[in-house]
Design a protein around this motif. Sequence first.
Motif, PDB file in Angstrom:
ATOM      1  N   GLU A 274     -16.252  -1.210  -1.879  1.00 40.39           N
ATOM      2  CA  GLU A 274     -17.419  -1.666  -1.123  1.00 40.39           C
ATOM      3  C   GLU A 274     -17.130  -1.606   0.375  1.00 40.39           C
ATOM      4  OE1 GLU A 274     -19.384  -4.818  -4.281  1.00 40.39           O
ATOM      5  OE2 GLU A 274     -17.797  -5.513  -2.934  1.00 40.39           O
ATOM      6  N   ILE A 275     -15.910  -2.006   0.726  1.00 40.77           N
ATOM      7  CA  ILE A 275     -15.518  -1.951   2.138  1.00 40.77           C
ATOM      8  C   ILE A 275     -15.558  -0.509   2.636  1.00 40.77           C
ATOM      9  CG2 ILE A 275     -13.562  -2.261   3.710  1.00 40.77           C
ATOM     10  CD1 ILE A 275     -12.896  -4.801   2.198  1.00 40.77           C
TER      11      ILE A 275
ATOM     12  N   LEU B 124     -25.309  -3.751  15.389  1.00 39.32           N
ATOM     13  CA  LEU B 124     -24.271  -2.872  14.854  1.00 39.32           C
ATOM     14  C   LEU B 124     -24.425  -1.424  15.298  1.00 39.32           C
ATOM     15  CD1 LEU B 124     -23.804  -4.350  11.295  1.00 39.32           C
ATOM     16  CD2 LEU B 124     -22.365  -4.632  13.301  1.00 39.32           C
ATOM     17  N   ASP B 125     -25.660  -0.967  15.534  1.00 35.66           N
ATOM     18  CA  ASP B 125     -25.762   0.442  15.936  1.00 35.66           C
ATOM     19  C   ASP B 125     -25.348   0.631  17.397  1.00 35.66           C
ATOM     20  OD1 ASP B 125     -27.995  -1.020  16.447  1.00 35.66           O
ATOM     21  OD2 ASP B 125     -29.440   0.550  15.952  1.00 35.66           O
ATOM     22  N   ARG B 126     -25.171  -0.465  18.145  1.00 37.35           N
ATOM     23  CA  ARG B 126     -24.645  -0.320  19.501  1.00 37.35           C
ATOM     24  C   ARG B 126     -23.117  -0.366  19.513  1.00 37.35           C
ATOM     25  NH1 ARG B 126     -27.377   2.270  22.886  1.00 37.35           N
ATOM     26  NH2 ARG B 126     -25.797   1.636  24.380  1.00 37.35           N
ATOM     27  N   SER B 127     -22.524  -1.110  18.534  1.00 41.05           N
ATOM     28  CA  SER B 127     -21.102  -1.391  18.708  1.00 41.05           C
ATOM     29  C   SER B 127     -20.201  -0.932  17.575  1.00 41.05           C
ATOM     30  CB  SER B 127     -20.900  -2.901  18.907  1.00 41.05           C
ATOM     31  OG  SER B 127     -21.288  -3.577  17.731  1.00 41.05           O
ATOM     32  N   ALA B 128     -20.706  -0.978  16.313  1.00 43.18           N
ATOM     33  CA  ALA B 128     -19.764  -0.826  15.204  1.00 43.18           C
ATOM     34  C   ALA B 128     -19.150   0.570  15.145  1.00 43.18           C
ATOM     35  CB  ALA B 128     -20.456  -1.148  13.882  1.00 43.18           C
ATOM     36  N   GLY B 129     -19.896   1.592  15.561  1.00 44.25           N
ATOM     37  CA  GLY B 129     -19.394   2.953  15.472  1.00 44.25           C
ATOM     38  C   GLY B 129     -18.154   3.187  16.314  1.00 44.25           C
ATOM     39  N   SER B 130     -17.937   2.336  17.333  1.00 45.95           N
ATOM     40  CA  SER B 130     -16.801   2.573  18.212  1.00 45.95           C
ATOM     41  C   SER B 130     -15.507   1.962  17.671  1.00 45.95           C
ATOM     42  CB  SER B 130     -17.099   2.013  19.611  1.00 45.95           C
ATOM     43  OG  SER B 130     -17.479   0.667  19.508  1.00 45.95           O
ATOM     44  N   GLY B 131     -15.596   1.072  16.666  1.00 43.95           N
ATOM     45  CA  GLY B 131     -14.372   0.530  16.076  1.00 43.95           C
ATOM     46  C   GLY B 131     -13.693   1.578  15.213  1.00 43.95           C
ATOM     47  N   SER B 132     -12.349   1.526  15.118  1.00 41.74           N
ATOM     48  CA  SER B 132     -11.677   2.487  14.250  1.00 41.74           C
ATOM     49  C   SER B 132     -11.925   2.073  12.802  1.00 41.74           C
ATOM     50  CB  SER B 132     -10.180   2.497  14.532  1.00 41.74           C
ATOM     51  OG  SER B 132      -9.597   1.324  14.010  1.00 41.74           O
ATOM     52  N   GLU B 133     -11.740   3.027  11.873  1.00 42.59           N
ATOM     53  CA  GLU B 133     -11.996   2.706  10.464  1.00 42.59           C
ATOM     54  C   GLU B 133     -11.087   1.583   9.980  1.00 42.59           C
ATOM     55  OE1 GLU B 133     -12.182   6.096   7.940  1.00 42.59           O
ATOM     56  OE2 GLU B 133     -13.603   7.133   9.261  1.00 42.59           O
ATOM     57  N   GLU B 134      -9.817   1.606  10.422  1.00 50.07           N
ATOM     58  CA  GLU B 134      -8.882   0.563   9.976  1.00 50.07           C
ATOM     59  C   GLU B 134      -9.347  -0.796  10.486  1.00 50.07           C
ATOM     60  OE1 GLU B 134      -7.449   3.335  11.919  1.00 50.07           O
ATOM     61  OE2 GLU B 134      -7.740   4.295   9.972  1.00 50.07           O
ATOM     62  N   TRP B 135      -9.755  -0.816  11.761  1.00 51.06           N
ATOM     63  CA  TRP B 135     -10.203  -2.082  12.339  1.00 51.06           C
ATOM     64  C   TRP B 135     -11.412  -2.617  11.577  1.00 51.06           C
ATOM     65  CZ3 TRP B 135     -14.487  -4.354  14.423  1.00 51.06           C
ATOM     66  CH2 TRP B 135     -14.281  -5.535  15.150  1.00 51.06           C
ATOM     67  N   LEU B 136     -12.389  -1.727  11.320  1.00 51.55           N
ATOM     68  CA  LEU B 136     -13.606  -2.145  10.625  1.00 51.55           C
ATOM     69  C   LEU B 136     -13.278  -2.669   9.227  1.00 51.55           C
ATOM     70  CD1 LEU B 136     -16.065   0.705  11.638  1.00 51.55           C
ATOM     71  CD2 LEU B 136     -16.397  -1.725  12.082  1.00 51.55           C
ATOM     72  N   ALA B 137     -12.394  -1.927   8.518  1.00 49.97           N
ATOM     73  CA  ALA B 137     -12.061  -2.339   7.156  1.00 49.97           C
ATOM     74  C   ALA B 137     -11.389  -3.705   7.173  1.00 49.97           C
ATOM     75  CB  ALA B 137     -11.141  -1.303   6.515  1.00 49.97           C
ATOM     76  N   LYS B 138     -10.468  -3.889   8.113  1.00 48.96           N
ATOM     77  CA  LYS B 138      -9.758  -5.157   8.223  1.00 48.96           C
ATOM     78  C   LYS B 138     -10.747  -6.278   8.560  1.00 48.96           C
ATOM     79  CE  LYS B 138      -5.316  -6.614   9.983  1.00 48.96           C
ATOM     80  NZ  LYS B 138      -4.800  -6.866  11.310  1.00 48.96           N
TER      81      LYS B 138
END
Length: 316
Positions: A220-221, A183-197
């Motif tokens: 929590e999300i 996750l520290d390689r990839s998750a930061g690049s997703g937009s907040e909406e994408w991550l929440a969804k």
Amino acid sequence: MSWYEQYRSRYARLKQAGKPFFPYAVFKDMVVVSLILAALCWLAYFAGAGLEDLADPTDSTYNPRPEWYFLFLFQALKFFPGRLEPVAAVVVPGVSVLLLLLVPLLDRGPLRHPLDRPFWTGLGLASLAAFGHLTWSGYHSPLINPTVEKDPLISRGIRLYREMRCAYCHKINKKGGNIGPELDRSAGSGSEEWLAKHLRDPQSVTPNSAMPKLNLLDDEIQALVAYMKSLGEPFTAEAPKLFTQNCASCHRIGETGGEAGHDLSLIGSARDKAFIKRYIGDPSKTNPDSSMPGFKGQLTEVQIEDLSRYLAGLGR
Ligand code: HEC
Ligand code: HEC
């Protein structure tokens, strides 16, 4: 009569009169003990003991520091590098306590007043001075990591991440399972909406995702998204300024900066923090033909760490 002679004659008089230990001395003890206890209760009730965030094994940005009353030991360890550490941690304190226990056997003189026993009084004072000095320098010794205030939302995300056992499938800071992406390689690049969804229902975003739907609540999300966005190590507001002052004459980030060195806008996608940190400190160690000046000595260790975290996050 000086205070000292007064003390001696009063002592002689009292001894002559012969006051028994109980109740006279015991009463005095009780008074002092009660006062100290009352002070402790007052402090416990009104000041309390501060608690830090829950320990987080994936957090490599923590500044480990003992409580102030152990700072002397923390500082003393620095005089005993590497394999000699047990000497400072065990042998020196052990010998000191032993010496303290043996004082009644070693200091056999008949005189009781501190000024009549210059050697032992001096030794005691010297020890106190050493404690004081070590505590002071321990308190002022430089931190390893820049101190960045944690956002409470992110702290909540970290707690949820642990409680929901996300690490069973995901790695952060190289710790965790292999089923999902690091996750520290990839998750930061997703937009907040994408991550929440994605967190609400992974299959709705990634068909056939192996990540289960976790039935998370909205708040929590929100906390987990904040944590995902914060991954990559936190840097201070100082870091971009350090870049402008020291590096922008040769390097460009985004629209501004010089041309002599590379454009560093996307450096984090090519190099990790360790590489960047080494390069800033002394480029010739990594690249013997380097024409970039080294910054070790010019910037502090903490500033180089801060700057490296900032750059390692660019373009990830
Ligand atoms: C049973 C294993 C499993 C668990 C538990 C799990 N995940 Fe995942 N996760 C995956 C897999 C597999 C993927 C990759 C497929 C996808 O994107 O849906 C993924 C993808 C993701 C992504 C997208 C990352 C990217 O770069 O595309 C995020 C963010 C994420 N997980 C966060 C979490 C969080 C937060 C938790 C805990 C609440 C969690 N995951 C629990 C397996 C898991
Ligand atoms: C005098 C110009 C100059 C200054 C100032 C300078 N650099 Fe450089 N830097 C270069 C040049 C030229 C290179 C290309 C390789 C080399 O010669 O080392 C480079 C390479 C790099 C690289 C390696 C890029 C890679 O992927 O190989 C990093 C990272 C870097 N610089 C960061 C910094 C940072 C951070 C600062 C400020 C603290 C800084 N530089 C200041 C000239 C400079």
